[in-house]
Design an enzyme around this catalytic site. Structure first.
Site, short mmCIF file in Angstrom:
data_model
loop_
_atom_site.label_atom_id
_atom_site.label_comp_id
_atom_site.label_asym_id
_atom_site.label_seq_id
_atom_site.Cartn_x
_atom_site.Cartn_y
_atom_site.Cartn_z
N LYS A 200 0.79 -1.22 0.00
CA LYS A 200 0.00 0.00 0.00
C LYS A 200 0.82 1.27 0.00
CE LYS A 200 -3.93 -1.68 2.68
NZ LYS A 200 -4.43 -1.53 4.05
N GLY A 379 7.16 -2.33 11.84
CA GLY A 379 6.43 -1.09 12.11
C GLY A 379 7.34 -0.03 12.71
P1 AMP Z 1 4.01 -4.46 3.02
O1 AMP Z 1 3.64 -5.09 4.31
O2 AMP Z 1 3.29 -3.20 2.73
O3 AMP Z 1 5.50 -4.35 2.83
O4 AMP Z 1 3.48 -5.42 1.90
C1 AMP Z 1 3.95 -6.72 1.73
C2 AMP Z 1 2.95 -7.47 0.90
O5 AMP Z 1 2.76 -6.80 -0.33
C3 AMP Z 1 3.39 -8.88 0.56
O6 AMP Z 1 2.58 -9.79 1.22
C4 AMP Z 1 3.22 -8.95 -0.94
O7 AMP Z 1 2.59 -10.14 -1.38
C5 AMP Z 1 2.33 -7.78 -1.25
N1 AMP Z 1 2.48 -7.33 -2.63
C6 AMP Z 1 3.59 -6.89 -3.23
N2 AMP Z 1 3.35 -6.65 -4.53
C7 AMP Z 1 2.08 -6.96 -4.77
C8 AMP Z 1 1.24 -6.95 -5.93
N3 AMP Z 1 1.71 -6.56 -7.10
N4 AMP Z 1 -0.04 -7.31 -5.78
C9 AMP Z 1 -0.51 -7.72 -4.58
N5 AMP Z 1 0.22 -7.76 -3.47
C10 AMP Z 1 1.50 -7.39 -3.55
#
Ligand code: AMP
Length: 399
Positions: A200, A379
């Site tokens: 996100k 975090g």
């Molecule tokens: P974060 O906790 O924000 O670092 O997000 C990590 C998560 O983002 C992981 O579980 C990934 O599977 C997901 N992620 C990364 N790229 C994508 C994508 N193109 N579509 C869906 N999920 C994604």
């Protein structure tokens, strides 16, 4: 920048030293510790205190027992693992407050180590309850925080108890986190390349904004990139994105242009018509440049992007990486993340991995030993990079 006192600044001989560590380790169904890295990470601080003649009282949480004693989340299995690493007995105490515990702690010999039971068996821990903090404070003369992963929380053991003591310092682990996430990225050797990915934009927009003041290049991958693609007027099909964050993405792009920061977005994308986390498989998949068609979603950066991102990483002198480049949990869409892991690890630059999934990816890639520093906080590292005050750090004595 905040400069906190560390255990190096203390004389601890004969003192009861409460050390907030992060022993939130994974346990298997038999209760055995399956990953000892957090225990290993705490050893330098514990050994230093032992050598200094402190009575070392270790405290941690494990899991989320929500104020209820649950044997499956007991810290008991950690004690023998720690004892064998330290080469000395570790006294396990089956609670973390109360008269019995006080007596046990008071009868520790100088240099002896005790491990308290899971702090979160008491509600007062996460509620930062003053009476629970007071109970903890009865056990000790000095507070040491070495649990960076919980430093962004004002809990009794990270904040409340410290407030009640005259001497409160950081252990080696937190000192290192502050050095790498703080000073090393504030006056970095250039070019300073920041790689951000993950799910996100909303989670990381403040970090992007802060780092736009420091970085020479910002690389964006993962699903975050699709919100930026929308901001640039491109089609993203069914990709994970945040249309309500388009304006924030546009602001970041404008700030990058104004500051002369290179902002690299993917040139090509691996797309699929079915993403199945259950079977860890993709449906039909192919690489596209430009718009992603309806009915398809982006799951990884494509080969051209990998090449450009790798070349940029190779030219960096300082790298900070947080967040995967795609759905790296599924093998067919993990290539971009692991290619970046390898490039970051093999580069001769100072490389800092900012916690969370990127640490997982680096560990899985087998290149973790080539990285300069891996943050132990997910975090907490993001909040620190956002410039927020971490209660578990700001409560410590300043230099
Ligand atoms: P974060 O906790 O924000 O670092 O997000 C990590 C998560 O983002 C992981 O579980 C990934 O599977 C997901 N992620 C990364 N790229 C994508 C994508 N193109 N579509 C869906 N999920 C994604």
């Amino acid at each position: 920048m905040l400069s906190v006192k560390t255990i190096e600044d203390l004389s601890v001989h004969g003192q009861r030293v409460f050390v907030r560590v992060d022993f939130n380790v994974p346990l298997d169904s038999d209760g055995s510790v399956t990953d000892e890295s957090r225990i290993n990470a705490a050893l330098p601080t514990i050994k230093k205190l032992q050598e200094g003649g402190a009575k070392v009282i270790l405290a941690s949480h494990l899991g989320r027992p929500k104020g209820i004693r649950q044997e499956s989340m007991s810290l008991a299995p950690v004690a023998p693992v720690l004892a064998s690493k330290l080469g000395c007995p570790v006294l396990f105490l089956n609670d973390c407050i109360g008269e019995e515990i006080e007596n046990a702690v008071n009868s520790l010999a100088d240099g002896q180590v005790a491990l308290l039971e899971n702090l979160r068996f008491h509600k007062g821990e996460t509620e930062n309850d003053p009476s629970f903090s007071l109970e903890l404070a009865k056990l000790c003369d000095v507070f040491v925080n070495d649990a960076f992963g919980t430093a962004h929380r004002a809990h009794a053991s990270t904040f409340g108890v410290a407030k009640l003591l005259n001497q409160k310092v950081s252990g080696y682990l937190i000192a290192k986190e502050l050095e790498f996430l703080g000073s090393k990225t504030s006056s970095p050797e250039r070019p300073f390349v920041v790689i951000l990915g993950g799910a996100k934009v909303s989670d990381k927009i403040t970090v992007i904004d802060k780092l736009l003041d420091k970085a020479d290049v910002i690389i964006i991958g993962g699903a975050m990139a699709y919100t930026f693609a929308l901001a640039n007027g491109m089609g993203v099909g069914d990709s994970l994105c945040e249309p309500d964050k388009i304006d924030l993405a546009k602001d970041a792009l404008a700030k990058a242009e104004h500051k002369g920061v290179k902002f690299l977005l993917p040139l090509d994308t691996l797309i699929t018509d079915n993403l199945d986390f259950g079977s860890k498989k993709l449906g039909n998949s192919r690489v596209v440049e430009g718009d992603i068609p309806i009915g398809w979603e982006g799951v990884d950066i494509g080969p051209k992007t990998i090449e450009v991102f790798q070349n940029t990483v190779n030219e960096a002198k300082t790298i900070l990486w947080n967040g995967p480049m795609g759905v790296f949990e599924i093998p067919d869409s993990s290539k971009g993340t692991f290619a970046m892991a390898e490039a970051v690890a093999k580069s001769s630059s100072l490389s800092i991995i900012g916690g969370g999934d990127s640490v997982k990816a680096i560990n899985q890639s087998g290149f973790s030993s080539d990285v300069t520093f891996m943050s132990t906080g997910g975090g907490a590292s993001l909040e620190f990079l956002e410039g927020k005050e971490l209660p578990g750090v700001s409560v410590l004595d300043q230099n």
